[in-house]
Design a protein around this motif. Structure first.
Motif, PDB file in Angstrom:
ATOM      1  N   THR A 174       0.832  -1.198   0.000  1.00 46.46           N
ATOM      2  CA  THR A 174       0.000   0.000   0.000  1.00 46.46           C
ATOM      3  C   THR A 174       0.867   1.249   0.000  1.00 46.46           C
ATOM      4  OG1 THR A 174      -1.808  -1.132   1.095  1.00 46.46           O
ATOM      5  CG2 THR A 174      -1.752   1.252   1.282  1.00 46.46           C
ATOM      6  N   THR A 175       1.934   1.203   0.782  1.00 45.62           N
ATOM      7  CA  THR A 175       2.845   2.344   0.815  1.00 45.62           C
ATOM      8  C   THR A 175       3.417   2.606  -0.577  1.00 45.62           C
ATOM      9  OG1 THR A 175       3.408   1.739   3.086  1.00 45.62           O
ATOM     10  CG2 THR A 175       4.851   3.312   1.983  1.00 45.62           C
ATOM     11  N   LEU A 176       3.720   1.534  -1.270  1.00 47.97           N
ATOM     12  CA  LEU A 176       4.234   1.661  -2.636  1.00 47.97           C
ATOM     13  C   LEU A 176       3.235   2.401  -3.529  1.00 47.97           C
ATOM     14  CD1 LEU A 176       6.686   0.444  -4.349  1.00 47.97           C
ATOM     15  CD2 LEU A 176       4.978  -1.144  -5.199  1.00 47.97           C
ATOM     16  N   PHE A 177       1.975   1.996  -3.438  1.00 51.73           N
ATOM     17  CA  PHE A 177       0.930   2.681  -4.214  1.00 51.73           C
ATOM     18  C   PHE A 177       0.819   4.142  -3.800  1.00 51.73           C
ATOM     19  CE2 PHE A 177      -2.417  -0.042  -6.502  1.00 51.73           C
ATOM     20  CZ  PHE A 177      -1.424  -0.710  -7.175  1.00 51.73           C
ATOM     21  N   ASN A 178       0.901   4.378  -2.502  1.00 54.03           N
ATOM     22  CA  ASN A 178       0.762   5.748  -2.017  1.00 54.03           C
ATOM     23  C   ASN A 178       1.911   6.625  -2.495  1.00 54.03           C
ATOM     24  OD1 ASN A 178      -1.679   5.366  -0.787  1.00 54.03           O
ATOM     25  ND2 ASN A 178      -0.809   4.914   1.238  1.00 54.03           N
ATOM     26  N   VAL A 179       3.081   6.038  -2.626  1.00 54.84           N
ATOM     27  CA  VAL A 179       4.207   6.783  -3.190  1.00 54.84           C
ATOM     28  C   VAL A 179       3.932   7.078  -4.660  1.00 54.84           C
ATOM     29  CG1 VAL A 179       6.634   6.637  -3.864  1.00 54.84           C
ATOM     30  CG2 VAL A 179       5.937   5.921  -1.586  1.00 54.84           C
TER      31      VAL A 179
END
Ligand code: ADP
Ligand code: MG
Lengths: 271, 376
Positions: free
Chosen positions: A53-58
């Motif tokens: 999810t963090t990857l997507f948020n980045v």
């Protein structure tokens, strides 16, 4: 352009190079590189808390990375702002869908089509013919996407009270109506039956003539059948990458992820 | 006018739902576009208003003028709160800004035309709204409520500090310009009577209201309104759809403050004074309660709320007198009546009076598709 960890940043697709994110002391992403070439489907998998999810948020500008580069169609975009994404041709679905509950289904999708709108505040204020025409065009565009996803008959309803799989389609329609070049899908199959999942897989494959897709997903069947390439995250690091059949065999993946007995288990949601 | 008869609904089922049209050739022409729809309503409203103004005395004319400016302020506020989900406890402050602007501009021997004065009142409030809106766009829930509350409290204090220009506690008296000849002639031609000043102000107020409501309805129906509602419903999804949240919020705040400024200008004319006592916190709170009573996000609801604000106190007082109460006692009934109506609405029509009417109108035809919220 430099090649960092094999990510082709100069390519026409989307690329992340050396991205690291820490929340306080917790390292959520560490030196992650990946690329989504045009018209390809990249799957991102990994156990709970791996950083997907963090990857997507980045990628969407919701989280600014501590280090690393974002590349999109040959240009560097390190200061992405979420509302600029649509204009860049990037669309994302949210895991919690994020539907506009008091707008009709059609209006929900029309909001997603905002990228195609040109008229100003003033033409809206005065309801000038240009604005009215554009509204009709947006409605037609949205209606066409609803039609393609088989939910055109629900155009006038509000999403509240619609079954979950239908709500998912509304969210997908809202992303697709923007006609993005890159589509980010957050768990597109969660909560769907096997049959619906096969349908969504076919639909995603059908998109690749117009766009690239990056998806986070837990259903291994879907990931294996839909993705051209797979990146496996564990504790914020890329532990494996490659084609589905390569990743499936990778011992590191088996140890970190597949060994957890997750593969075919439906409905395990971690994002 | 948004009624769909059951035959139309069934006839429309062949066509895609989003292209459904209302029946009848004339109807089809008049209602083909949102603008035409709103203009037809506007003309009908103006006819109704002139009938109402011509058939009542100066006192009622004054009340109708008051309903008009409350309606304009409430219309702007309901767009902000109902469509965009921002709260403002301080809209009385923007009314004050409009009122003082109008009062100052009407002071000299040869004041500018009334239209210019009212546009200026709205424009100054617009500028103030932009300033406050930029701050408001960053605040949420209780913080926004607190900030706008501070505004409502602080602004009426400004005239006390600049009493030289703004008249201090006493305020500024407002000279109402003479009724223009062309207007008097036109009214005389139709009714055979000369319009007095309160009738003139009634016309001015309702003309402003109709124009404001047409513009607000255009916005609410179109892309801007959809954008506001999307931001209200889900910020993250709205952002991903390409909406700049801050811009959308500031825009809603500015539109809303502009309406309040225009309303304030009209209030100054009707009251013939702009004084701090006219813009206390309770004005802001009454406006807010009016739009809740009418139905958040609904322009007809805002009008209903404005009617309640205007007529309910007097109605209650008269009722009290009829029941044999002393004048003082009877006057005390007004807040009681207002509170009672509020309670009834909250209990039995949580979506406001407009929402209740809409449901009554749509439920007997038992359309299988719930119509959701259609705010215009
Ligand atoms: N906003 C945040 N603040 C603090 N920690 C966070 C935040 N977002 C995610 N994390 C942490 O970062 C790690 C990765 O989370 P996430 O990206 O949600 O993983 P996944 O989606 O793969 O399950 C987790 O340990 C999570 O608790
Ligand atoms: Mg997650």
């Amino acid at each position: 352009m430099p090649d960092i960890d094999g990510a082709d940043t100069a390519g026409a697709g989307f690329a992340m190079a050396g991205v690291s994110v820490a929340f306080g002391g917790l390292v959520a992403l560490s030196d992650v590189s990946l690329e989504v070439p045009p018209n390809r489907v990249l799957g991102v998998i990994g156990p709970n808390g791996a950083g997907k999810t963090t990857l997507f948020n980045v990628a969407c500008g919701f989280v600014r990375p501590d280090a690393g580069e974002l590349w999109w169609r040959g240009e560097r975009h390190d200061r992405l702002r979420p509302h600029r994404l649509a204009g860049l041709g990037i669309a994302r679905t949210l895991q919690d869908l994020g539907l506009f509950e008091h707008l009709t289904v059609l209006e929900n999708v029309m909001v997603g089509a905002g990228r195609h709108a040109r008229t100003t505040f003033w033409s809206s204020l005065l309801a000038l013919p240009g604005h009215t025409r554009e509204e009709r065009a947006l409605a037609d565009r949205a209606g066409a996407v609803l039609d393609r996803l088989g939910i055109a008959d629900l155009a006038d309803r509000t999403p509240a009270g619609l079954p979950y799989p239908v709500r998912k389609r509304v969210a997908l329609a809202r992303a697709l109506v923007a006609e993005p070049r890159l589509l980010l899908l957050d768990e597109p199959a969660s909560g769907l039956s096997g049959e619906e999942m096969a349908e969504i897989g076919e639909l995603i494959r059908g998109l690749t003539d117009r766009m690239s897709v990056m998806l986070v997903e837990h259903h291994m069947d879907l990931v294996m059948s839909v993705c051209d390439d797979i990146v496996v995250l564990d504790f914020g690091r890329v532990i494996a990458r490659g084609r589905p059949e390569e990743v499936r065999e990778d011992p590191a993946v088996l140890a970190a992820y597949l060994g957890e007995d997750v593969p075919a288990e439906p409905g395990r949601s971690t994002c | 006018m948004a009624t769909e008869t059951s035959t139309e609904t069934s006839a429309g089922q062949e066509r895609p739902a989003h292209r459904r049209r209302r029946g009848g050739r004339l109807g089809a022409f008049l209602f083909a576009t949102p603008l035409r729809r709103h203009l037809v309503l506007a003309v009908l409203a103006m006819v109704a208003v002139s009938v109402a103004l011509e058939s009542t005395d100066a006192f009622r004319n004054g009340q109708l003028a008051a309903m008009a400016y409350f309606g304009i302020a409430a219309g702007g506020l309901t767009v902000l709160v109902g469509l965009n989900g921002q709260i403002s406890l301080g809209h009385g402050a923007f009314m004050a800004i409009g009122a003082y602007t109008a009062a100052l501009m009407l002071r000299g021997e040869n004041p500018l035309p009334l239209a210019v004065v009212l546009v200026a009142a709205a424009a100054v409030a617009l500028a103030a709204g932009a300033l406050v809106g930029v701050a408001a766009a960053r605040l949420h829930g209780p913080y926004l409520a607190g900030a706008t509350l501070a505004l409502a409290v602080a602004v009426p204090g400004i005239p006390l500090h600049f009493s030289g220009v703004l008249g201090g506690e006493q305020g500024l008296t407002v000279r109402v310009p003479a009724v223009p000849d062309w207007f008097a002639d036109a009214v005389f031609f139709v009714t055979g009577q000369d319009p007095g000043r309160s009738r003139y102000l009634g016309y001015v107020g309702w003309f402003c209201l109709v124009v404001t409501f047409v513009l607000l309805a255009n916005l609410a129906r179109g892309r801007v309104g959809r954008t506001w509602r999307a931001v209200r419903d889900n910020e993250v999804a709205a952002e991903l759809a390409g909406i700049d949240l801050g811009r959308a919020r500031v825009l809603a705040f500015v539109v809303s403050a502009t309406c309040a400024g225009l309303a304030g200008g009209l209030l100054a004319l009707s009251a013939r004074i702009a004084a701090p006592s006219g813009f206390t916190l309770s004005l802001s709170l009454l406006l807010l309660s009016a739009i809740v009573l009418g139905g958040l996000g609904s322009l007809p609801g805002a009008l209903v709320g404005a009617a309640l604000l205007t007529f309910l106190p007097q109605l209650a007082t008269t009722l009290g007198q009829d029941l044999g109460l002393s004048d003082v006692r009877a006057a005390e009934l007004a807040p009681l009546a207002y509170g009672l109506v509020t309670m009834l609405v909250v209990l039995f029509a949580p979506s406001g009076i407009a929402g209740w009417v809409r449901r009554r109108r749509t439920s007997p035809s038992s359309s299988p598709v719930p119509s959701g919220r259609h705010e215009t």
